[in-house]
Design a protein around this motif. Structure first.
Motif, mmCIF file in Angstrom:
data_model
loop_
_atom_site.group_PDB
_atom_site.id
_atom_site.type_symbol
_atom_site.label_atom_id
_atom_site.label_comp_id
_atom_site.label_asym_id
_atom_site.label_seq_id
_atom_site.Cartn_x
_atom_site.Cartn_y
_atom_site.Cartn_z
ATOM 1 N N ASN A 1 0.826 -1.210 0.000
ATOM 2 C CA ASN A 1 0.000 0.000 0.000
ATOM 3 C C ASN A 1 0.857 1.254 0.000
ATOM 4 N N TYR A 2 1.958 1.222 0.763
ATOM 5 C CA TYR A 2 2.812 2.407 0.804
ATOM 6 C C TYR A 2 3.504 2.627 -0.540
ATOM 7 N N LEU A 3 3.964 1.556 -1.184
ATOM 8 C CA LEU A 3 4.628 1.698 -2.486
ATOM 9 C C LEU A 3 3.665 2.249 -3.534
ATOM 10 N N ALA A 4 2.387 1.841 -3.451
ATOM 11 C CA ALA A 4 1.391 2.386 -4.382
ATOM 12 C C ALA A 4 1.239 3.891 -4.171
ATOM 13 N N TYR A 5 1.203 4.295 -2.901
ATOM 14 C CA TYR A 5 1.129 5.729 -2.591
ATOM 15 C C TYR A 5 2.388 6.444 -3.063
ATOM 16 N N TRP A 6 3.548 5.866 -2.816
ATOM 17 C CA TRP A 6 4.829 6.478 -3.181
ATOM 18 C C TRP A 6 4.946 6.676 -4.687
ATOM 19 N N LEU A 7 4.550 5.667 -5.450
ATOM 20 C CA LEU A 7 4.600 5.779 -6.911
ATOM 21 C C LEU A 7 3.659 6.873 -7.408
ATOM 22 N N ARG A 8 2.485 6.931 -6.792
ATOM 23 C CA ARG A 8 1.469 7.879 -7.249
ATOM 24 C C ARG A 8 1.789 9.320 -6.857
ATOM 25 N N GLU A 9 2.225 9.537 -5.617
ATOM 26 C CA GLU A 9 2.375 10.890 -5.088
ATOM 27 C C GLU A 9 3.795 11.443 -5.167
ATOM 28 N N ASN B 1 7.472 13.727 -10.023
ATOM 29 C CA ASN B 1 8.814 14.287 -9.925
ATOM 30 C C ASN B 1 9.855 13.659 -10.847
ATOM 31 N N LEU B 2 9.590 12.479 -11.390
ATOM 32 C CA LEU B 2 10.567 11.815 -12.239
ATOM 33 C C LEU B 2 10.092 11.778 -13.681
ATOM 34 N N ARG B 3 11.003 11.513 -14.583
ATOM 35 C CA ARG B 3 10.675 11.445 -16.005
ATOM 36 C C ARG B 3 9.778 10.233 -16.277
ATOM 37 N N PRO B 4 8.948 10.303 -17.322
ATOM 38 C CA PRO B 4 7.971 9.233 -17.575
ATOM 39 C C PRO B 4 8.585 7.844 -17.677
ATOM 40 N N LEU B 5 9.717 7.723 -18.412
ATOM 41 C CA LEU B 5 10.318 6.405 -18.564
ATOM 42 C C LEU B 5 10.883 5.899 -17.242
ATOM 43 N N THR B 6 11.467 6.789 -16.432
ATOM 44 C CA THR B 6 11.980 6.385 -15.126
ATOM 45 C C THR B 6 10.843 5.947 -14.219
ATOM 46 N N ALA B 7 9.745 6.708 -14.219
ATOM 47 C CA ALA B 7 8.583 6.343 -13.401
ATOM 48 C C ALA B 7 8.012 4.995 -13.828
ATOM 49 N N ALA B 8 7.965 4.741 -15.132
ATOM 50 C CA ALA B 8 7.463 3.458 -15.621
ATOM 51 C C ALA B 8 8.382 2.315 -15.199
ATOM 52 N N THR B 9 9.696 2.554 -15.211
ATOM 53 C CA THR B 9 10.650 1.529 -14.770
ATOM 54 C C THR B 9 10.467 1.221 -13.291
ATOM 55 N N HIS C 1 14.967 17.582 -26.769
ATOM 56 C CA HIS C 1 13.829 16.671 -26.758
ATOM 57 C C HIS C 1 14.273 15.207 -26.791
ATOM 58 N N GLN C 2 13.320 14.355 -26.413
ATOM 59 C CA GLN C 2 13.488 12.907 -26.562
ATOM 60 C C GLN C 2 12.171 12.315 -27.050
ATOM 61 N N LEU C 3 12.278 11.256 -27.839
ATOM 62 C CA LEU C 3 11.088 10.529 -28.290
ATOM 63 C C LEU C 3 11.169 9.123 -27.707
ATOM 64 N N GLN C 4 10.192 8.764 -26.866
ATOM 65 C CA GLN C 4 10.203 7.468 -26.195
ATOM 66 C C GLN C 4 8.803 6.895 -26.159
ATOM 67 N N ARG C 5 8.737 5.573 -26.226
ATOM 68 C CA ARG C 5 7.444 4.905 -26.029
ATOM 69 C C ARG C 5 7.382 4.430 -24.585
ATOM 70 N N ARG D 1 2.437 4.507 -25.019
ATOM 71 C CA ARG D 1 2.237 5.845 -25.580
ATOM 72 C C ARG D 1 3.569 6.374 -26.097
ATOM 73 N N LEU D 2 3.520 7.033 -27.246
ATOM 74 C CA LEU D 2 4.722 7.630 -27.823
ATOM 75 C C LEU D 2 4.815 9.062 -27.316
ATOM 76 N N LEU D 3 5.840 9.343 -26.496
ATOM 77 C CA LEU D 3 5.967 10.652 -25.858
ATOM 78 C C LEU D 3 7.134 11.429 -26.463
ATOM 79 N N HIS D 4 6.856 12.679 -26.811
ATOM 80 C CA HIS D 4 7.899 13.586 -27.278
ATOM 81 C C HIS D 4 8.134 14.590 -26.157
ATOM 82 N N THR D 5 9.070 14.283 -25.273
ATOM 83 C CA THR D 5 9.299 15.105 -24.091
ATOM 84 C C THR D 5 10.146 16.321 -24.427
ATOM 85 N N ASP D 6 10.031 17.340 -23.570
ATOM 86 C CA ASP D 6 10.718 18.610 -23.814
ATOM 87 C C ASP D 6 12.080 18.695 -23.161
#
Length: 435
Positions: free
Chosen positions: A73-81, A86-94, A261-265, A269-274
């Motif tokens: 439960n705490y890890l679910a909260y930590w990932l969400r909040e 605060n982290l980049r999309p690919l890092t958060a997904a990892t 920029h970076q282009l990552q899936r 989702r295909l994300l074109h980050t700034d």
């Protein structure tokens, strides 16, 4: 002080017999601002009194949680909040994948405040020994005719590498550090466990001859990704950076390239980050002549493709697009790179390993490490010196003096491939070329 007679002492009105021991409560303010009771338990009145006093002190200092969540439960909260905002999309997904596959299945039900060093050691040992094909049901999900190992009772022993195990511990340690900051736990048990550092696998990058053969082949076949190959080999651009490059980032007049920029899936989702990978990555790089020539050629080829596509063209300002103007899929770029390696007759390496080749070329050219660090956009000089530098032989060092001319592709080793294609290879809608 506890009365010898067993009666309640002064200030102990909330301590009372409970089951086979004693219990007590203190009114506390929760992190949400509510007033609630928090209970403590123990076998003797003395034990409970000590816990009661400690709880009183905690309540005076600030908010106190009345219930302790499980690790899951705490890890679910930590990932969400914490992680997602605060982290980049690919890092958060990892992080989410590591938590879901490697941490929660083995440690999830345990209470956050009851994790021990022994729990950590047992988890790390089990994680290193567990077949992930069995644990994740990989073979079970395949059609019956394609099942080949664990689903048939023949375990394939697909265990995690030492580095992956250490990465899982690092992510859990980060979560528990956040729990300490929030005063949910008093110590970080993941940090107390010492692990053996994973040995870094040193790649075997291309030599200058192999890099020249690869680029000459791509130029001869008029590969629409030729300019991308030049940029990853000469400037050391990452795959996401080269695919996310826009024409507004390129100044062909001044010969400069901005990495923004970076282009990552990520999560389908295909994300074109700034933003680039690190602050050091957001650099202004000088464009050597070969890069300028390749980008000018790419601009002409894209204009021809736009005219052919007509109404089907999708405007995006991206430098590298398919024949309809859509972004090139990162996985399709890898497939095209592998196919080009085969056609050029060179060893197949990872796209990321071309950065090692770039650093090797710079080192063999006696480029100062600080300048190489700037070109490769590393945040630390140690990364440049210890990871990416693989100096070739003396013969290769002499050959590198003519690097610009060799990579320009002006001289071919033979005339067999000359004129193979008069038309540009056109990529299909997913960024793949027609064979």
């Amino acid at each position: 002080m506890v009365c010898v007679s067993g009666k309640r002492g002064n200030g102990e009105g909330s301590i009372y017999p409970y089951r086979n021991g004693f219990a007590a409560y203190v009114w506390v303010t929760t992190p949400e601002g509510d007033r609630k009771r928090k209970y403590v338990y123990g076998p003797t009145r003395k034990d409970v009194h000590e816990k009661w006093l400690k709880l009183h002190n905690e309540a005076k200092k600030g908010p106190v949680d009345t219930s302790t969540p499980t690790l899951a439960n705490y890890l679910a909260y930590w990932l969400r909040e914490v992680v997602e905002p605060n982290l980049r999309p690919l890092t958060a997904a990892t992080y989410e994948t590591t938590v879901r596959l490697y941490i929660v299945p083995l440690l999830g039900p345990k209470r956050l405040d009851r994790l021990t060093v022994q729990d950590m050691r047992g988890w790390l040992n089990r994680l290193a020994e567990t077949c992930q094909c069995c644990a994740q049901g990989k073979d079970d999900r395949r059609p019956e005719e394609r099942q080949r190992c664990c689903a048939k009772g023949e375990c394939c022993r697909q265990t995690l590498s030492k580095r992956s195990v250490n990465d899982a511990r690092t992510i859990l340690r980060s979560a528990l550090t956040n729990a300490m900051v929030e005063e949910r736990i008093s110590k970080n048990v993941a940090q107390l466990v010492k692990v053996q550092r994973a040995r870094r696998k040193r790649p075997d990058p291309w030599s200058v001859e192999e890099a020249c053969s690869f680029l000459e082949n791509a130029q001869t076949w008029r590969d629409y990704l030729y300019a991308a190959y030049v940029l990853i080999l000469v400037l050391g651009l990452r795959k996401g950076e080269v695919l996310g490059l826009t024409w507004s980032d390129v100044n062909l007049d001044t010969g400069e390239l901005h990495i923004r920029h970076q282009l990552q899936r990520v999560r389908r989702r295909l994300l074109h980050t700034d933003t680039a990978k690190t602050e050091a990555s957001e650099a202004v790089l000088p464009l050597p002549d070969i890069c300028l020539a390749a980008l000018r050629l790419r601009k002409k080829e894209q204009a021809v493709a736009r005219e052919r596509a007509a109404d089907l063209w999708t405007e995006s300002d991206l430098v590298f697009t398919t024949r309809n103007g859509t972004p090139v899929e990162p996985r399709n770029f890898t497939r095209e790179f592998d196919r080009r390696c085969e056609r050029a007759g060179v060893r197949r390496i990872r796209v990321h390993d071309t950065r090692h080749t770039c650093a090797s070329l710079l080192a063999a050219l006696d480029v100062h490490p600080r300048i190489a660090m700037q070109i490769l956009r590393h945040s630390e000089i140690a990364v440049t010196m210890e990871v990416y530098t693989h100096v070739p032989s003396a013969d290769t060092r002499r050959a590198l003096r003519k690097l610009g001319k060799a990579l320009g592709g002006s001289k071919r080793k033979d005339g067999k491939e000359k004129g193979k294609r008069d038309q540009e290879e056109q990529p299909d809608g997913d960024g793949r070329q027609e064979p």
